[in-house]
Design an enzyme around this catalytic site. Structure first.
Site, PDB file in Angstrom:
ATOM      1  N   CYS A 266       0.865  -1.143  -0.183  1.00 15.89           N
ATOM      2  CA  CYS A 266       0.346  -0.001   0.030  1.00 15.89           C
ATOM      3  C   CYS A 266       0.648   1.405   0.111  1.00 15.89           C
ATOM      4  CB  CYS A 266      -0.579  -0.267   1.349  1.00 15.89           C
ATOM      5  SG  CYS A 266      -2.369   1.036   1.036  1.00 15.89           S
ATOM      6  N   LEU A 267       1.100   1.595   1.245  1.00 15.58           N
ATOM      7  CA  LEU A 267       1.902   2.952   1.462  1.00 15.58           C
ATOM      8  C   LEU A 267       3.340   2.933   1.017  1.00 15.58           C
ATOM      9  CD1 LEU A 267       1.643   6.239   1.585  1.00 15.58           C
ATOM     10  CD2 LEU A 267       2.393   6.316   4.212  1.00 15.58           C
ATOM     11  N   ASN A 308      -6.985  -0.605  -0.644  1.00 14.84           N
ATOM     12  CA  ASN A 308      -8.214   0.470   0.359  1.00 14.84           C
ATOM     13  C   ASN A 308      -6.743   1.673  -0.018  1.00 14.84           C
ATOM     14  OD1 ASN A 308      -8.560   2.637   1.969  1.00 14.84           O
ATOM     15  ND2 ASN A 308      -7.491   1.104   4.026  1.00 14.84           N
ATOM     16  N   HIS A 350      -3.827  -5.441  -0.371  1.00 15.65           N
ATOM     17  CA  HIS A 350      -3.329  -5.602   0.682  1.00 15.65           C
ATOM     18  C   HIS A 350      -3.487  -7.058   1.042  1.00 15.65           C
ATOM     19  CE1 HIS A 350      -3.733  -2.356   3.505  1.00 15.65           C
ATOM     20  NE2 HIS A 350      -4.264  -1.499   2.263  1.00 15.65           N
ATOM     21  N   GLU A 352      -2.780  -8.748   3.201  1.00 20.76           N
ATOM     22  CA  GLU A 352      -3.265  -9.579   4.508  1.00 20.76           C
ATOM     23  C   GLU A 352      -4.807  -9.576   4.895  1.00 20.76           C
ATOM     24  OE1 GLU A 352      -3.829  -5.298   5.062  1.00 20.76           O
ATOM     25  OE2 GLU A 352      -2.534  -6.603   4.140  1.00 20.76           O
TER      26      GLU A 352
END
Length: 377
Positions: A266-267, A308, A350, A352
């Site tokens: 992500c980031l 996300n 993600h 996870e």
């Protein structure tokens, strides 16, 4: 729960509903998430800092809340928007209703609005600023003032706001029915994990694969990380615009040069991309949900992922030593890259989940494989 509530968007759209959480007001970027379950994991995901989350599934709160489904130390979502909150909740793990949970965590939330209309607006016009106000004195004018004060997510460095302030160790593994969270007997790999807003299930999935984790604050220097002599470095998810995180970009550049195996999510994916000279951009239509199809370009397989993010890496700006490994089948945006000259790779979604599928859990195994190869070299 009969207190009136008001939702106002930056484009002037107004929704009248009922307050189902903490009494007060909140503002942020209004987004929608298509997950049918996992509302507690969504609320406690630090990546939702400064965002008001609309859940498209109509009935939210059926299973209550519990202490085991927290993805961080508190609720980070700026607010919650749902269609209907059931009067009763039922689950063998439930310890609290969603309403009580929202009140205890001082989270403003609204129900009894047309979330289909709201989702359509966001889908057509893109994510935008908004505000929720509760009580009889809530007015459109007050909401507009809050929206103007919020501005936009562009230029906001939120990683520093949600990161831990002190280094800590983590060894707890994944949850198992009847056992709770299990800590593996052996954890031969030492991983330093940057906390830009890390979710606990990421740490647990690494721990379950044999990693002993040292979690460090977002502004930790590369020198301090390398002094810990890790087998690998993990760059976590997090909220906000990646470009203002110059402290992290500088650290990642030095870590890449060190030759240590690195994995970003992500980031973390965006920071790796910026560190190698690529650019990021604000997405008009952000990705939030647990049903996003992504193609693994190496195998050709399609995996369903949890997503996300409101920023993306511009694929056209990648350097020659970065190859694209994954792409979104919704909008063809970049989802993953790997460096050809260093043991560094990253993924936008993600793996996870929490909530969502774990189709890309194999990326954790890839990271373990890179560390194993480095130890043998």
């Amino acid at each position: 729960m009969s207190t009136p509530a008001l939702l106002v968007l930056a484009d002037g759209s107004v929704f009248h509903g009922t307050s189902i959480g903490y009494e007060g007001s909140t503002s942020g970027e209004v987004v929608f998430n298509t997950s049918m379950t996992g509302y507690q994991e969504i609320l406690t995901d630090p990546s939702y800092c400064k965002q008001i989350v609309t859940l498209t599934y109509p009935h939210i709160g059926n299973t209550g809340t519990n202490a085991e489904d927290e993805e961080s130390r508190s609720v980070y979502a700026a607010g919650l928007i749902i269609r209907d909150l059931p009067l009763l909740h039922s689950n063998f793990r439930a310890s609290e209703s969603l309403h009580d949970y929202l009140v205890r965590n001082k989270t403003v939330a609204i129900a009894d609005i047309d979330t289909r209309r709201l989702t359509t607006l966001l889908r057509e016009k893109g994510a935008q600023g908004g505000a929720i106000l509760t009580g009889a004195d809530a007015t459109i004018e007050k909401a507009q003032e809050l929206i103007a004060a919020f501005g936009s997510m562009v230029g906001k460095d939120l990683a520093k706001e949600v990161s831990c302030t002190e280094t800590y160790e983590w060894t707890e593994g994944e949850w198992a029915l009847g056992k709770g969270f299990v800590t593996p007997d052996e954890q031969p790999y030492h991983v330093v994990a940057y906390d830009f807003g890390v979710k606990t299930n990421i740490l647990r999935m690494l721990a379950s694969r044999g990693c002993r984790l040292t979690v460090v604050p977002a502004q930790t220097s590369a020198e301090d990380v390398l002094a810990l002599n890790p087998d690998g470095v993990f760059l976590s998810n997090g909220p906000g615009d990646p470009e203002p995180c110059t402290y992290a970009i500088k650290a990642v550049q030095k870590l890449i040069e060190s030759g240590k195996p690195i994995f970003g999510i992500c980031l973390g994916h965006q920071l790796i991309s910026l560190a190698i000279g690529a650019k990021t951009l604000k997405m008009r239509f952000s990705h939030h949900g647990a049903n996003h199809p992504v193609q693994d370009l190496d195998s050709g397989k399609v995996v369903i992922t949890s997503q996300n993010h409101g920023f993306a890496v511009d694929a056209d700006t990648l350097p020659a030593n970065a190859r694209i490994t994954h792409k979104s089948l919704f909008d063809n945006t970049l989802q993953g890259i790997e460096l050809t000259d260093k043991p560094v790779f990253c993924f936008q979604g993600h793996p996870e989940a929490s909530p969502g599928p774990q189709d890309v859990g194999y990326l954790f195994d890839k990271f373990i494989g890179n560390m194993k190869a480095a130890k043998r070299a």
